[in-house]
Structures are given as C-alpha cells and as structure tokens.
Design a protein around this motif. Sequence first.
Motif, PDB file in Angstrom:
ATOM      1  N   LEU A   1       0.984  -1.235   0.042  1.00 46.02           N
ATOM      2  CA  LEU A   1       0.076  -0.097   0.089  1.00 46.02           C
ATOM      3  C   LEU A   1       0.805   1.179  -0.046  1.00 46.02           C
ATOM      4  CD1 LEU A   1      -2.760  -0.967   2.383  1.00 46.02           C
ATOM      5  CD2 LEU A   1      -3.066  -0.696   0.024  1.00 46.02           C
ATOM      6  N   THR A   2       2.072   1.327   0.444  1.00 43.43           N
ATOM      7  CA  THR A   2       2.948   2.392   0.761  1.00 43.43           C
ATOM      8  C   THR A   2       4.126   2.535  -0.459  1.00 43.43           C
ATOM      9  OG1 THR A   2       4.324   1.454   2.335  1.00 43.43           O
ATOM     10  CG2 THR A   2       2.380   2.645   3.098  1.00 43.43           C
ATOM     11  N   ARG A   3       4.190   1.603  -1.218  1.00 38.18           N
ATOM     12  CA  ARG A   3       5.652   1.454  -2.033  1.00 38.18           C
ATOM     13  C   ARG A   3       5.292   2.546  -3.192  1.00 38.18           C
ATOM     14  NH1 ARG A   3       4.989  -1.389  -6.689  1.00 38.18           N
ATOM     15  NH2 ARG A   3       3.171  -2.650  -6.829  1.00 38.18           N
ATOM     16  N   GLY A   4       6.343   3.098  -3.637  1.00 36.32           N
ATOM     17  CA  GLY A   4       6.230   4.076  -4.757  1.00 36.32           C
ATOM     18  C   GLY A   4       7.263   3.756  -5.724  1.00 36.32           C
ATOM     19  N   TYR A   5       7.256   4.654  -6.840  1.00 34.61           N
ATOM     20  CA  TYR A   5       8.115   4.502  -8.030  1.00 34.61           C
ATOM     21  C   TYR A   5       8.137   5.764  -8.638  1.00 34.61           C
ATOM     22  CZ  TYR A   5       3.702   3.682 -10.167  1.00 34.61           C
ATOM     23  OH  TYR A   5       2.203   3.545 -10.423  1.00 34.61           O
ATOM     24  N   PHE A   6       9.254   6.084  -9.643  1.00 28.60           N
ATOM     25  CA  PHE A   6       9.478   7.288 -10.176  1.00 28.60           C
ATOM     26  C   PHE A   6       9.650   6.839 -11.632  1.00 28.60           C
ATOM     27  CE2 PHE A   6      10.951   7.838  -6.043  1.00 28.60           C
ATOM     28  CZ  PHE A   6      10.577   8.986  -5.656  1.00 28.60           C
ATOM     29  N   LEU A   7       8.490   7.577 -12.423  1.00 26.29           N
ATOM     30  CA  LEU A   7       8.878   7.446 -14.066  1.00 26.29           C
ATOM     31  C   LEU A   7      10.033   8.159 -14.460  1.00 26.29           C
ATOM     32  CD1 LEU A   7       5.101   7.809 -14.911  1.00 26.29           C
ATOM     33  CD2 LEU A   7       6.111   5.549 -14.278  1.00 26.29           C
ATOM     34  N   GLU A   8      10.500   8.992 -14.118  1.00 27.20           N
ATOM     35  CA  GLU A   8      11.443   9.838 -14.529  1.00 27.20           C
ATOM     36  C   GLU A   8      12.838   9.049 -14.523  1.00 27.20           C
ATOM     37  OE1 GLU A   8      11.187  11.519 -10.227  1.00 27.20           O
ATOM     38  OE2 GLU A   8       9.981  10.923 -11.965  1.00 27.20           O
ATOM     39  N   HIS A   9      12.921   7.633 -13.840  1.00 24.23           N
ATOM     40  CA  HIS A   9      13.949   6.915 -13.842  1.00 24.23           C
ATOM     41  C   HIS A   9      14.396   6.138 -15.416  1.00 24.23           C
ATOM     42  CE1 HIS A   9      14.125   6.681  -9.352  1.00 24.23           C
ATOM     43  NE2 HIS A   9      14.730   7.959  -9.619  1.00 24.23           N
ATOM     44  N   ASN A  10      13.195   6.146 -15.863  1.00 24.62           N
ATOM     45  CA  ASN A  10      13.242   5.585 -17.400  1.00 24.62           C
ATOM     46  C   ASN A  10      12.541   6.567 -18.339  1.00 24.62           C
ATOM     47  OD1 ASN A  10      13.556   3.627 -19.233  1.00 24.62           O
ATOM     48  ND2 ASN A  10      12.231   2.228 -18.499  1.00 24.62           N
TER      49      ASN A  10
ATOM     50  N   THR B   1       9.054   8.457 -22.965  1.00 27.55           N
ATOM     51  CA  THR B   1       9.041   9.458 -24.127  1.00 27.55           C
ATOM     52  C   THR B   1       8.855   8.813 -25.404  1.00 27.55           C
ATOM     53  OG1 THR B   1      10.519  10.684 -22.846  1.00 27.55           O
ATOM     54  CG2 THR B   1      10.133  11.211 -25.181  1.00 27.55           C
ATOM     55  N   GLU B   2       9.388   7.716 -25.541  1.00 23.16           N
ATOM     56  CA  GLU B   2       9.079   6.834 -26.734  1.00 23.16           C
ATOM     57  C   GLU B   2       8.028   6.372 -27.013  1.00 23.16           C
ATOM     58  OE1 GLU B   2      10.896   2.981 -28.955  1.00 23.16           O
ATOM     59  OE2 GLU B   2      11.673   3.647 -27.117  1.00 23.16           O
ATOM     60  N   ARG B   3       7.271   5.872 -25.807  1.00 23.86           N
ATOM     61  CA  ARG B   3       6.002   5.430 -25.921  1.00 23.86           C
ATOM     62  C   ARG B   3       4.994   6.709 -26.264  1.00 23.86           C
ATOM     63  NH1 ARG B   3       5.565   0.226 -23.808  1.00 23.86           N
ATOM     64  NH2 ARG B   3       7.578  -0.640 -24.190  1.00 23.86           N
ATOM     65  N   ARG B   4       5.157   7.840 -25.674  1.00 23.95           N
ATOM     66  CA  ARG B   4       4.290   8.910 -25.730  1.00 23.95           C
ATOM     67  C   ARG B   4       4.472   9.458 -27.416  1.00 23.95           C
ATOM     68  NH1 ARG B   4       5.744  13.802 -22.151  1.00 23.95           N
ATOM     69  NH2 ARG B   4       7.405  14.100 -23.399  1.00 23.95           N
ATOM     70  N   GLU B   5       5.682   9.126 -28.023  1.00 20.72           N
ATOM     71  CA  GLU B   5       5.865   9.522 -29.322  1.00 20.72           C
ATOM     72  C   GLU B   5       5.028   8.499 -30.255  1.00 20.72           C
ATOM     73  OE1 GLU B   5       7.122  12.291 -30.671  1.00 20.72           O
ATOM     74  OE2 GLU B   5       7.603  13.292 -28.827  1.00 20.72           O
ATOM     75  N   ARG B   6       5.000   7.317 -29.740  1.00 22.57           N
ATOM     76  CA  ARG B   6       4.325   6.204 -30.562  1.00 22.57           C
ATOM     77  C   ARG B   6       2.723   6.749 -30.646  1.00 22.57           C
ATOM     78  NH1 ARG B   6       6.492   0.405 -29.006  1.00 22.57           N
ATOM     79  NH2 ARG B   6       8.511   0.582 -29.825  1.00 22.57           N
ATOM     80  N   VAL B   7       2.170   7.137 -29.596  1.00 24.75           N
ATOM     81  CA  VAL B   7       0.859   7.574 -29.333  1.00 24.75           C
ATOM     82  C   VAL B   7       0.507   8.640 -30.275  1.00 24.75           C
ATOM     83  CG1 VAL B   7      -0.894   8.668 -27.818  1.00 24.75           C
ATOM     84  CG2 VAL B   7       0.734   6.577 -27.053  1.00 24.75           C
ATOM     85  N   TYR B   8       1.478   9.685 -30.303  1.00 23.80           N
ATOM     86  CA  TYR B   8       1.437  10.905 -31.102  1.00 23.80           C
ATOM     87  C   TYR B   8       1.448  10.571 -32.522  1.00 23.80           C
ATOM     88  CZ  TYR B   8       1.917  13.582 -26.850  1.00 23.80           C
ATOM     89  OH  TYR B   8       1.889  14.349 -25.696  1.00 23.80           O
ATOM     90  N   THR B   9       2.440   9.745 -32.975  1.00 20.49           N
ATOM     91  CA  THR B   9       2.385   9.193 -34.285  1.00 20.49           C
ATOM     92  C   THR B   9       1.021   8.349 -34.828  1.00 20.49           C
ATOM     93  OG1 THR B   9       4.709   8.646 -34.004  1.00 20.49           O
ATOM     94  CG2 THR B   9       3.699   7.577 -35.761  1.00 20.49           C
ATOM     95  N   CYS B  10       0.596   7.443 -33.858  1.00 16.51           N
ATOM     96  CA  CYS B  10      -0.839   6.989 -34.290  1.00 16.51           C
ATOM     97  C   CYS B  10      -2.001   7.988 -34.522  1.00 16.51           C
ATOM     98  CB  CYS B  10      -1.185   5.905 -33.058  1.00 16.51           C
ATOM     99  SG  CYS B  10      -0.091   4.586 -32.930  1.00 16.51           S
TER     100      CYS B  10
END
Length: 525
Positions: free
Chosen positions: A42-51, A56-65
């Motif tokens: 319930l309390t564990r966390g994570y940081f997306l900026e580590h990857n 960013t590549e996944r977001r660009e794929r969405v924009y490409t589609c």
Amino acid sequence: ITGMMMMMMINSQIFFLINQFLCSYSNDSDGPSLLRFMCAELTRGYFLEHNEAKYTERRERVYTCMRIPRELERLMVFGFFLCLDAFLYVFTLLPLRTLLAFLRLLTIPCCGLGGSRFLQPAQVCDLLKGLIMVLCYSMMHYVDYAMMYHLIRGQSVIKLYIIYNMLEVADRLFSSFGQDILDALYWTATEPKSRKRAHIGVIPHFFMAVFYVFLHAILIMVQASTLNVAFNSHNKSLLTIMMSNNFVEIKGSVFKKFEKNNLFQMSNSDIKERFTNSVLLLIVCLRNMEQFSWNSDHLWVLLPDVLIVIMSEVAVDIVKHAFITKFNDITADVYSEYKASLAFELVSSRQQNAYTDYSDSVARRMGFIPLPLAVLLIRVVMSSVKIQGALSSVCLLLFYLGLITMKVLNNIVILGKSCRYVKEANMEGKLFERPTAQTSKQTPKKPKVQRPSTSITKQPSPRAKPFPPAPPPVTEVTSDPPPDSPPKPEESSSETPQSTELKHRATKKDLLEIDRFTICGNRIG
C-alpha cells in the motif's frame, strides 16, 4: 456542508493513524507477516523519470498513431485524384488523341513517305488504345448484365462471399499482369525497326491485349453484380459479411514485417482499391436507379449503405496503417515522402524527355489499369441511359464538355500540388541537373548506355536511392591491390571481371527494384 467536511477530515485522520500504526508495527516486527506485506504494497512508490527515454518513446508512438489518420488521408486523397485524372483521360483526351492520330494516318499518302517515322510512338499507342476500347466495347454487348445478375442472385450467401473473395484476388492478379501485356504491345509496336526482331509480332500482342481487357472487364462486371446483389438483399447479411472481410485484411497485414518500400506498395494498393470501389458503387447506383425508373427517392435509400461501405474502408485503412507503423517503428512523415514520390512521377511525365504516358505510370505504380473499368462503365451507362433525339445528343455533348472541364481543372490542381510537394522534398534537382550530369559522363565511353541510365534517373527517390552507392564497392575492390605489388597483373586481370560483375549486379538490382515496384504494387497482403 460543514458536517460533511468534518466527516471527511475525521476519515482522513483515521486513515492516517491506521497507516502509521501498520507501518510502525511492520517495522517493529522482525519476521515476515501479512500486515507487513500489505503495508509494503500500500505504501511503495516508484518514479517514472528513472526511465525517461522509454516513456518518451511510448508517448511519441501515441502521437504518431494520432497523426496517421491525417497523413494517410492526405496521401489517399492525392492518390485518388491521380487515379481520377488517369480515368478521365480515357473518356476525354484519349478519343481526341486517337482521332488526331487516325487523321495523321490517313494523310500519310498525301504528305509523302520520306520521313523516318510515319507516326510518333505516342500516336501509335493512342491508336492501339482506341482500337482496344472500341473492340472490347463491341464485345461487351454480347454479355448480358441482367442474366449475370440473376444468376449470381440465385446463389447462397456463403457461396457469394467466397465468390467475392475469389474475384478480389483475381482482380489483383489481372492488374499485376495486365499492364505488362499492354507495355509489351506498346513497345513491340514502337520498337525501332533497325534492331533484330525478338518478338512474336504486333498482331499477336494486340489480340492478347484485347483478350485481357475483355476478360478483366467481365471480371469487374461480375464483381459489380455481386456487390449489387449484396445491396439488394433483404436483411443486408451479405453486405455485412463483405464489409467484415475488410477487417480480416487487418489480421493478414498488421502482424507482418514491413519496410518503407513495402508500406509504399501497400499504400498504392489501398489507393487503387478505394478508387475501384468508388467506381463499382457508382455502377451499382446506376443499375438500381435504372430499375426504379430514375426515382430520386430510391437514391436516398442507397446512400446510407454506400456511406457505410466507404466509411468501413476508411476505418480499416486507418487502423491497418496505424498499427503497421507502430509495430515497425515507422514515423508518420513517411507518407509525405510517398506523396513526393507520386508527385515526382507526375511532374517528370510533363517533361520533353518523358518516356511514358502518365496514365501508364499510374497503372504501373498503383496497379490501376483504367481501360477495363472504362469499358465496363461505358457499357453500363449506354445500357442505362437511352440517347434518342437531338436534345439527348446535345445533353451528351454538354456532358462530354463537362468531363473535359473537370479533367483539366483536376489536372491543374494536382500538377500544382505536385510541384509544391517536389519542392518541399528538395527533388527539383533530379528533374533537370541529374540527367545532364550522367549523360555528360557517359557519352565519351558508350553512348548506347545512355538510354537505360536516363530512364533510371527519372524514377522517384525510393527507387533511385540504391543506384548511387553502387560505385563505392567497385573502388574499394580496385583500391585494395596496390599495396601488394608482385601479384599486380594477376590481380588486375582477375578483379576486372569481378568489378564488371558488381556493376552488372548493381544495375540489375536497380532494374529489379523498379520491377518490384511495378509488379508488387498490388501484391495480395
């Protein structure tokens, strides 16, 4: 409201106290426990900026589609009007050009026979096209459209679905081989007579071309009859099954590996398919309107089904291209390159040193051959509309002038767009500078090699790219031997055939790639 706010504050404080209690209890206990596991979950966390690069590549794929529908439809609309220009050419300018070539043929005895050519190659091709159209149209009178319609209507739904799929496959195969038959006829009729004869003659090639156009026109007629039966079925079950066949196309093409050239071929095939389906829908509407005595109320009954078929085709193309570009890491900017390539062919066909008619280049690139479809449309229009009296003749003349106006306006618009696309792609130098540079290099050695080189340089950029890198391997092979001076004569004698073989392989590879664009533009995916 104040009571609700108080309750929310009390609940948040209770949750915070429970969370602190669980965490303190889990930290105090040494061994593993259920409370400690639940607290960690319930309390564990994570940081997306580590990857950051991955997301960013996944977001660009969405924009490409998201960009694919707009870029794809721009290419489709441009290619649609290119096919429309080649199709209107058969009805408007081809009869006039055939008439001028025929008058030139009649005036040859009056003008004398001193010239080297009685007719120009373009005039010979126009005469052949006109003769093919006239012969095939006269042969189509012996094919009964009504009998074919009732014969197809008596079949079961599943059988009609299988027949329609077989007709679709046969249409692509006919389109793939038909332009080769027509090109063989044109080259056989206009080949210089000084060369040694290596063909079976003009007349056999002409009968082969007539036989092909007639068979292809009958094939399209059966396809239009099947589509007409689907429109006139009571529960529209056949139309639903035929529309679902488009979605099966997604399964057959999305999960395959595609490169830019293969995607270009598929895009051209989709453009041809969309234009052909539009003409088939026009034929279906004409036949239905004739059966209902041209009642305008029946047209509003047909329009929803027509729009459903067109929208399903557009949706399938968008989904198919979106996932193909996603799975193969292809950007949406590639469709701008495809537009520039098609525009380059249109602009180069307007030059004085053009080596083919534009309608033929569209047929080679997209697999769209306008002659069979034009023969069928003329047959349907002439059987549906009765021309009697002077008023009908005047209306027919006005309709022909309207077609010419439409053709000229369409040609002006797409030519202006093509010039802009070529300029944006920085391909202007290939139109003027590149042929002169190659001819100046090749004229001192072998002037006969000049013809194939210019024809290769006139092709669009995707086909001309493999040609320039051919010299570096040859220079590398010839530049390696100088350090070893003793075996110099043997190596030079043994490596010169290898260098010539590499040159021949490079030129053959270029021609094969051009051929591959020609033949596989309508490959069955």
